[in-house]
Design a protein around this motif. Structure first.
Motif, PDB file in Angstrom:
ATOM      1  N   PRO A  95       0.806  -1.229   0.000  1.00 22.54           N
ATOM      2  CA  PRO A  95       0.000   0.000   0.000  1.00 22.54           C
ATOM      3  C   PRO A  95       0.843   1.285   0.000  1.00 22.54           C
ATOM      4  O   PRO A  95       0.382   2.328  -0.437  1.00 22.54           O
ATOM      5  CB  PRO A  95      -0.823  -0.106   1.290  1.00 22.54           C
ATOM      6  N   LEU A 100      -1.906   3.830  -2.685  1.00 24.50           N
ATOM      7  CA  LEU A 100      -3.040   3.620  -1.776  1.00 24.50           C
ATOM      8  C   LEU A 100      -2.940   4.510  -0.535  1.00 24.50           C
ATOM      9  O   LEU A 100      -3.930   5.101  -0.092  1.00 24.50           O
ATOM     10  CB  LEU A 100      -3.119   2.153  -1.348  1.00 24.50           C
ATOM     11  N   ARG A 104      -5.813   7.202   0.470  1.00 20.95           N
ATOM     12  CA  ARG A 104      -6.555   7.041   1.725  1.00 20.95           C
ATOM     13  C   ARG A 104      -6.227   8.155   2.712  1.00 20.95           C
ATOM     14  O   ARG A 104      -7.084   8.940   3.074  1.00 20.95           O
ATOM     15  CB  ARG A 104      -6.228   5.662   2.308  1.00 20.95           C
ATOM     16  N   ARG A 114     -18.633  -0.811   2.054  1.00 21.58           N
ATOM     17  CA  ARG A 114     -18.444  -2.176   1.556  1.00 21.58           C
ATOM     18  C   ARG A 114     -19.795  -2.903   1.521  1.00 21.58           C
ATOM     19  O   ARG A 114     -20.199  -3.533   2.503  1.00 21.58           O
ATOM     20  CB  ARG A 114     -17.423  -2.900   2.428  1.00 21.58           C
ATOM     21  N   ARG A 138     -16.866   1.117   6.882  1.00 19.91           N
ATOM     22  CA  ARG A 138     -15.628   0.916   7.637  1.00 19.91           C
ATOM     23  C   ARG A 138     -14.893   2.247   7.767  1.00 19.91           C
ATOM     24  O   ARG A 138     -14.621   2.908   6.765  1.00 19.91           O
ATOM     25  CB  ARG A 138     -14.758  -0.082   6.875  1.00 19.91           C
ATOM     26  N   TYR A 145      -4.802   1.004  12.233  1.00 17.15           N
ATOM     27  CA  TYR A 145      -4.097   1.374  11.019  1.00 17.15           C
ATOM     28  C   TYR A 145      -3.922   2.879  11.091  1.00 17.15           C
ATOM     29  O   TYR A 145      -4.791   3.545  11.632  1.00 17.15           O
ATOM     30  CB  TYR A 145      -4.897   1.001   9.767  1.00 17.15           C
ATOM     31  N   ASP A 272     -12.299  -3.967   8.299  1.00 22.76           N
ATOM     32  CA  ASP A 272     -11.473  -4.653   7.306  1.00 22.76           C
ATOM     33  C   ASP A 272     -11.724  -6.160   7.368  1.00 22.76           C
ATOM     34  O   ASP A 272     -12.065  -6.793   6.368  1.00 22.76           O
ATOM     35  CB  ASP A 272      -9.995  -4.333   7.585  1.00 22.76           C
ATOM     36  N   GLU A 301     -12.270   0.686  -5.220  1.00 16.30           N
ATOM     37  CA  GLU A 301     -11.436  -0.514  -5.374  1.00 16.30           C
ATOM     38  C   GLU A 301     -12.190  -1.731  -4.860  1.00 16.30           C
ATOM     39  O   GLU A 301     -13.015  -1.617  -3.969  1.00 16.30           O
ATOM     40  CB  GLU A 301     -10.114  -0.371  -4.592  1.00 16.30           C
ATOM     41  N   VAL A 303     -12.796  -5.146  -2.669  1.00 19.99           N
ATOM     42  CA  VAL A 303     -12.342  -5.504  -1.314  1.00 19.99           C
ATOM     43  C   VAL A 303     -11.173  -6.492  -1.402  1.00 19.99           C
ATOM     44  O   VAL A 303     -10.303  -6.509  -0.534  1.00 19.99           O
ATOM     45  CB  VAL A 303     -13.528  -6.120  -0.514  1.00 19.99           C
TER      46      VAL A 303
HETATM   47  C1  IPM Z   1      -8.088  -3.597   2.196  1.00 18.17           C
HETATM   48  C2  IPM Z   1      -6.711  -4.123   2.466  1.00 18.17           C
HETATM   49  C3  IPM Z   1      -5.889  -2.970   2.954  1.00 18.17           C
HETATM   50  C4  IPM Z   1      -6.514  -2.560   4.247  1.00 18.17           C
HETATM   51  C5  IPM Z   1      -4.396  -3.154   3.137  1.00 18.17           C
HETATM   52  C6  IPM Z   1      -3.723  -3.632   1.908  1.00 18.17           C
HETATM   53  C7  IPM Z   1      -3.781  -1.878   3.652  1.00 18.17           C
HETATM   54  O1  IPM Z   1      -6.759  -5.158   3.367  1.00 18.17           O
HETATM   55  O2  IPM Z   1      -8.221  -2.615   1.472  1.00 18.17           O
HETATM   56  O3  IPM Z   1      -9.051  -4.152   2.703  1.00 18.17           O
HETATM   57  O4  IPM Z   1      -6.355  -3.210   5.249  1.00 18.17           O
HETATM   58  O5  IPM Z   1      -7.241  -1.625   4.233  1.00 18.17           O
END
Ligand code: IPM
Ligand code: MN
Length: 376
Positions: A95, A100, A104, A114, A138, A145, A272, A301, A303
């Motif tokens: 990522p 990504l 994000r 989702r 989410r 994270y 997640d 994107e 999942v």
């Molecule tokens: C998702 C993936 C990502 C996340 C990773 C790759 C950072 O698992 O998009 O669900 O955990 O968000």
């Protein structure tokens, strides 16, 4: 393609520039790694054939960009993102180097929608999947994270008291810690996003129900705050009902009675994990799309990950990508086209003749996309 050009930043206020970008419908495309480009490329081809006035800008990021520019997400890619309405994203192995992280955290896309929806022909392992239709919202920026970790010894100056034992945390052992952050401001944003979605769904027959899922009995302060902020937000919508569930209980409930859910708001890491689980209810990750929205930007994107085991075989299920593109069309104000695309995908499932292997069929990715195209 590596350096950003100084021209082209545009004039006027940020809001004015944003309006222009939305009107011009310029979309960045990041194909991603392994099998991801095999769903991104036919999806863009399909959208192009719909003649929607979208301008696609293909970006090179990740390993190829490292080879060409010495960095995975070069300034030119960042600038292209800044000068687009949104991004269509495949899936990234790392990522940090594929863009990504910028899409994000850089663009503050705090709400990751989702959807979990079963339609006839989808290969659900459940006996009665009819009517499963909910959306996990989410939180996308906080919680565990983006992964703030370190050596346990670094916590020594904090002299943290463990609420279970009332002892000071022993930092003398060799070990690691991870920091989990929940802020009121960001939770308000995600709560508002969830309520807005529930209202929108209610207008077309949805349940008008917001469920917050968190581990508030153990993470009394952080998840306690998360739940309280969501509950307070829902109170501002008298048409919506509110429910609160512990994460472990949600996992059971989603398997035995998934029909009860409408909009389910969760912190980052549980959102997640549980959304992968929820995808399993309706037929797997090949069917699970997602949309990441902030106040000023959005990206779309699947999942699923990069599916390295499927790379080069023309067999990956493009449904998750196509339905993510459907959410993108909605974001761009192309609602009618979004519905056409969604209906065409569902029709291919109802017909059942051109399904990919994960759905019990033998069709290739290309054949599935051709069937969607023929139905559009
Ligand atoms: C998702 C993936 C990502 C996340 C990773 C790759 C950072 O698992 O998009 O669900 O955990 O968000
Ligand atoms: Mn994931």
């Amino acid at each position: 393609m590596c350096a950003a050009e100084s021209a082209g930043q545009g004039t006027g206020t940020y809001q004015e520039r944003r309006k222009v970008l939305m009107a011009t419908k310029r979309v960045c495309v990041i194909p991603g790694d392994d099998a991801a480009p095999e769903v991104v490329i036919p999806t863009v081809q399909l959208l192009e054939r719909m003649h929607l006035g979208i301008e696609f800008v293909w970006l090179t990021t990740g390993e190829e960009a490292i080879r060409q520019c010495g960095e995975g997400f070069p300034p030119a890619a960042k600038q292209a993102v800044d000068e687009s309405a949104c991004t269509l994203f495949g899936s990234a192995r790392d990522p940090r180097t594929t863009g990504l992280a910028y899409l994000r955290w850089g663009k503050k896309t705090y709400a990751n929608y989702r959807p979990v929806k079963w339609m006839p022909g989808m290969r659900s392992p459940l006996q009665r999947p009819e009517g499963i239709d909910f959306v996990i919202v989410r939180e996308n920026l906080e919680g565990l994270y983006p992964g703030r970790e370190g050596d346990l010894a670094r916590l020594e100056p904090l002299q943290l008291t463990d609420p279970m034992t009332l002892q000071v945390l022993d930092t003398s052992k060799k070990g690691k810690f991870a920091v989990r952050v929940i802020t009121e401001e960001n939770t308000k944003n995600i709560a508002r996003a969830g309520c807005t979605l529930a209202m929108k769904r209610k207008a077309t027959g949805g349940k008008g129900k917001v469920t917050v899922v968190a581990k508030y009995n153990v993470l009394v302060q952080s998840d306690g705050l998360f739940c309280q902020v969501v509950e307070d937000a829902v109170k501002r919508y008298p048409e919506l009902s509110f429910d609160q569930l512990l994460g472990d209980n949600f996992c059971q409930q989603m398997v035995i009675n998934p029909h009860q859910f409408d909009v389910v708001i969760m912190p980052n890491e549980s959102g997640d994990a549980f959304s992968d689980g929820a995808a399993g209810l309706v037929g797997g990750l090949g069917l699970a799309p997602s949309a990441c929205l902030g106040d000023d930007y959005a990206y779309f994107e699947p999942v699923h990950g990069t599916a390295p085991d499927l790379a080069g075989k023309n067999c990956i299920n493009p449904t998750a990508m196509l339905l993510s593109a459907k959410w993108m069309l909605d974001y761009l104000g192309l609602e009618e086209a979004a519905q056409r695309l969604e209906r065409a995908v569902y029709q291919v499932y109802a017909d059942g003749k051109q399904l990919t292997r994960d759905q019990g069929g033998t069709a290739s990715t290309t054949e599935f996309c051709e069937a969607v195209q023929a139905t559009l």
